[in-house]
Scaffold this active site. Structure first.
Site, PDB file in Angstrom:
ATOM      1  CB  SER A  21     -71.733 -68.293   6.851  1.00  0.00           C
ATOM      2  OG  SER A  21     -70.991 -67.603   5.868  1.00  0.00           O
ATOM      3  CE  LYS A  50     -69.467 -65.268   3.592  1.00  0.00           C
ATOM      4  NZ  LYS A  50     -69.931 -63.894   3.850  1.00  0.00           N
ATOM      5  CG  ASP A  80     -72.675 -62.907   1.950  1.00  0.00           C
ATOM      6  OD1 ASP A  80     -72.730 -61.887   1.229  1.00  0.00           O
ATOM      7  OD2 ASP A  80     -72.330 -62.877   3.155  1.00  0.00           O
ATOM      8  CG  ASP A  95     -73.895 -58.267   5.661  1.00  0.00           C
ATOM      9  OD1 ASP A  95     -73.778 -57.400   6.545  1.00  0.00           O
ATOM     10  OD2 ASP A  95     -73.157 -59.283   5.648  1.00  0.00           O
ATOM     11  CE  LYS A 148     -72.955 -59.975   9.023  1.00  0.00           C
ATOM     12  NZ  LYS A 148     -71.834 -59.842   8.058  1.00  0.00           N
TER      13      LYS A 148
HETATM   14  O1  OSB Z   1     -70.787 -61.231   5.092  1.00  0.00           O
HETATM   15  O2  OSB Z   1     -71.895 -62.307   6.499  1.00  0.00           O
HETATM   16  C1  OSB Z   1     -70.816 -61.893   6.104  1.00  0.00           C
HETATM   17  C2  OSB Z   1     -68.032 -63.278   8.333  1.00  0.00           C
HETATM   18  C3  OSB Z   1     -67.200 -62.193   8.409  1.00  0.00           C
HETATM   19  C4  OSB Z   1     -67.521 -61.051   7.715  1.00  0.00           C
HETATM   20  C5  OSB Z   1     -68.688 -60.991   6.944  1.00  0.00           C
HETATM   21  C6  OSB Z   1     -69.531 -62.073   6.875  1.00  0.00           C
HETATM   22  C7  OSB Z   1     -69.173 -63.256   7.551  1.00  0.00           C
HETATM   23  C8  OSB Z   1     -69.955 -64.489   7.468  1.00  0.00           C
HETATM   24  C9  OSB Z   1     -69.799 -65.482   8.600  1.00  0.00           C
HETATM   25  O3  OSB Z   1     -70.637 -64.794   6.523  1.00  0.00           O
HETATM   26  C10 OSB Z   1     -70.955 -65.497   9.497  1.00  0.00           C
HETATM   27  C11 OSB Z   1     -70.671 -66.269  10.764  1.00  0.00           C
HETATM   28  O4  OSB Z   1     -70.825 -67.491  10.757  1.00  0.00           O
HETATM   29  O5  OSB Z   1     -70.279 -65.642  11.762  1.00  0.00           O
HETATM   30 MG    MG Z   2     -72.790 -61.028   4.405  1.00  0.00          MG
END
Ligand code: OSB
Ligand code: MG
Length: 380
Positions: free
Chosen positions: A145, A174, A200, A253, A277
Site C-alpha cells: 500500500s 492511495k 484506496d 474496508d 482487518k
Molecule cells: O485503509 O487500508 C487502509 C493504513 C492505515 C490505516 C488504513 C489503511 C492503511 C493502509 C496500509 O492502507 C496497509 C498496510 O500496509 O499496513
Molecule cells: Mg483501506
C-alpha cells in the site's frame, strides 16, 4: 474449511500495555492524514502457563474510524480489562468476546485483548495460529500500500517501481480528490497494463459532488483490480449505486465492522470484494466469521493492514493464509515499514511472506525493544 477448534482456557493473572514509538521508513499519507511514525501499543496477557501478545492497531487520531490510540488505551484500562479479569480469570478468546459483548464499538481495543489471550492459549497448547485457523498455504502473496508521496506523482512512480522490483505482486495507491485519475493514469502508463493496480480512497469522496464522481469515473477507466472505500462508511447505498455503474469492483474496508455489515453490504451490492482487518472487526474470531459470510456469497477477500509491527503482522499473515483470501494483501515485509521491526522481521521472498509456524503468533517482541517501552500493568 475447519472452524477454529477449541483450546483449553488460560488463567490470566495480569494485562500489560507496552508502548513504543517506531519511525516509519517513509512517511505514509492517506486522504485522512500523514504519519511519519507509529506509537505502537502491544498488549501482553500474563497467565499461569504461557504469556500472550496482541497489537493495538489504532491510528493516533480518530480519522480512519472513531478509534484512536489514547482512547483505546483508556477504554482498555477502564472498561475492557476489568470486565475480562473480574468474573474469574480462566479465559479463552471466546470468553473474551462474550464478556465484552455489552461494550459498543472499540473493536481494535477488543481485538488486541482477544488476540493476546488466543496467543497465550495457542502457546500453551504448542500450536500455531495459522494451523489452528485451518490455513491452506504456508506463504501468502504480498502487495504493498503506497501512500500519497510528498513529492507527488513522480515520487509515487519511483516508489511503486521500487516495490515492483523488490517483487511485490500488486500495488495499492492511495487517492484523494485532486490526486486521482491523472496521477493513476501516469502511474498506469509507467508500470504497464499487466501490473495488478488498485486504489484506496479511505472514504474521501462525496457521492453528492459531481466533480468527485467524475474523477472516480475516470479512475474506473484505468483497469484497476478494485477501488477501495470511495465513500463514507455508512453510505452503503451510494457504494451499491456506483458499483453497478463501474466496471471496477468496489471493495469495502471502513464500512465492514462485523459479519452482519459484511452480509448486508454484499446483499445490497455495495461490495464485491472485502478487505478484512482483524482489528477493524474486533478480533481474529470475527475476522474468520466475516470470511465465512463472504465465502458463502462467493465474495473474495484479502487481508488489509494498519501499519502493524511484527506482532500484528504475524496475526494478519496467519489470517491471509486461510481459504477465501484470494487476492494479495497489504501483508508487506517488515522493511517496507520499519528499519528494525519489534520482532524477528517478515521478509519478502519471491513476492510472498512466509506464514509463521511457531506456537501462537510465532513471533514475540525482541527483548531489546521491550527495554525501551513504557509499561502499564493491570492486575486481576
Ligand atoms: O485503509 O487500508 C487502509 C493504513 C492505515 C490505516 C488504513 C489503511 C492503511 C493502509 C496500509 O492502507 C496497509 C498496510 O500496509 O499496513
Ligand atoms: Mg483501506
Amino acid at each position: 474449511m475447519t472452524a477454529p477448534g477449541t483450546l483449553p482456557p488460560v488463567g490470566v493473572e495480569a494485562v500489560e500495555l507496552w508502548t513504543v514509538e517506531l519511525p516509519l521508513v517513509v512517511p505514509f499519507t492517506t486522504s485522512f492524514g500523514r504519519q511519519t511514525s507509529r506509537e505502537i501499543v502491544l498488549l501482553r496477557v500474563r497467565t499461569d502457563t504461557a504469556d500472550g501478545w496482541g497489537e493495538l492497531v489504532t491510528p493516533p487520531a480518530p480519522v480512519y474510524s472513531e478509534e484512536f490510540t489514547a482512547g483505546a488505551v483508556l477504554v482498555l484500562g477502564d472498561h475492557l480489562v476489568p470486565r475480562v479479569l473480574a468474573p474469574g480469570s480462566d479465559l479463552t478468546a471466546e470468553l473474551i468476546v462474550d464478556r465484552l459483548d455489552a461494550v459498543h464499538g472499540h473493536r481494535m481495543a477488543r481485538a488486541a485483548l482477544e488476540t493476546a489471550v488466543l496467543d497465550a492459549q495457542l502457546r500453551t497448547a504448542g500450536r500455531s495460529l495459522a494451523d489452528h485457523l485451518g490455513a491452506v498455504r504456508d506463504r501468502v502473496p504480498a502487495g504493498v500500500s503506497v501512500g500519497i508521496p510528498d513529492g507527488g506523482i513522480a515520487e509515487l512512480i519511483e516508489q511503486a517501481e521500487g516495490y515492483l522490483d523488490a517483487g511485490y505482486l500488486r500495488i495499492k495507491a492511495k487517492i484523494q480528490p485532486g490526486f486521482d485519475a491523472q496521477a493513476m493514469a501516469e502511474l498506469r502508463a509507467a508500470i504497464g497494463d499487466h501490473v495488478a493496480l488498485q486504489v484506496d480512497a479511505n472514504a474521501a469522496y462525496d457521492p453528492d459532488d459531481d466533480a468527485h464522481v467524475r474523477a472516480l469515473d475516470a479512475v474506473d477507466e484505468l483497469g484497476m483490480t478494485l477501488i477501495e472505500q470511495p465513500f463514507a462508511p455508512d453510505r452503503l447505498r451510494d457504494h451499491a449505486h456506483h458499483a453497478q455503474r463501474w466496471r471496477t469492483p468496489v471493495c469495502l474496508d471502513e464500512s465492514i465492522h462485523d459479519r452482519i455489515r459484511a452480509r448486508d453490504a454484499i446483499r445490497c451490492g455495495a461490495t464485491s470484494v472485502v478487505n478484512i482487518k482483524l482489528g477493524r472487526v474486533g478480533g481474529v474470531l470475527e475476522a474468520v466469521a466475516v470470511r465465512d459470510v463472504c465465502r458463502d456469497a462467493d465474495v473474495p477477500v484479502w487481508c488489509g493492514g494498519m501499519l502493524e509491527s511484527g506482532i500484528g503482522r504475524a496475526a494478519n499473515v496467519a489470517l491471509a493464509a486461510l481459504d477465501g483470501f484470494a487476492l494479495p494483501g497489504d501483508t508487506s515485509a517488515s522493511d517496507r515499514y520499519w528499519r528494525e521491526d519489534l520482532t524477528e522481521p517478515f521478509v519478502l521472498d519471491d513476492g510472498h511472506v512466509a506464514v509463521p509456524t511457531g506456537p501462537g503468533l510465532g513471533r514475540t517482541p525482541r527483548p531489546a525493544v521491550l527495554a525501551g517501552a513504557a509499561v502499564v500493568r493491570f492486575d486481576g
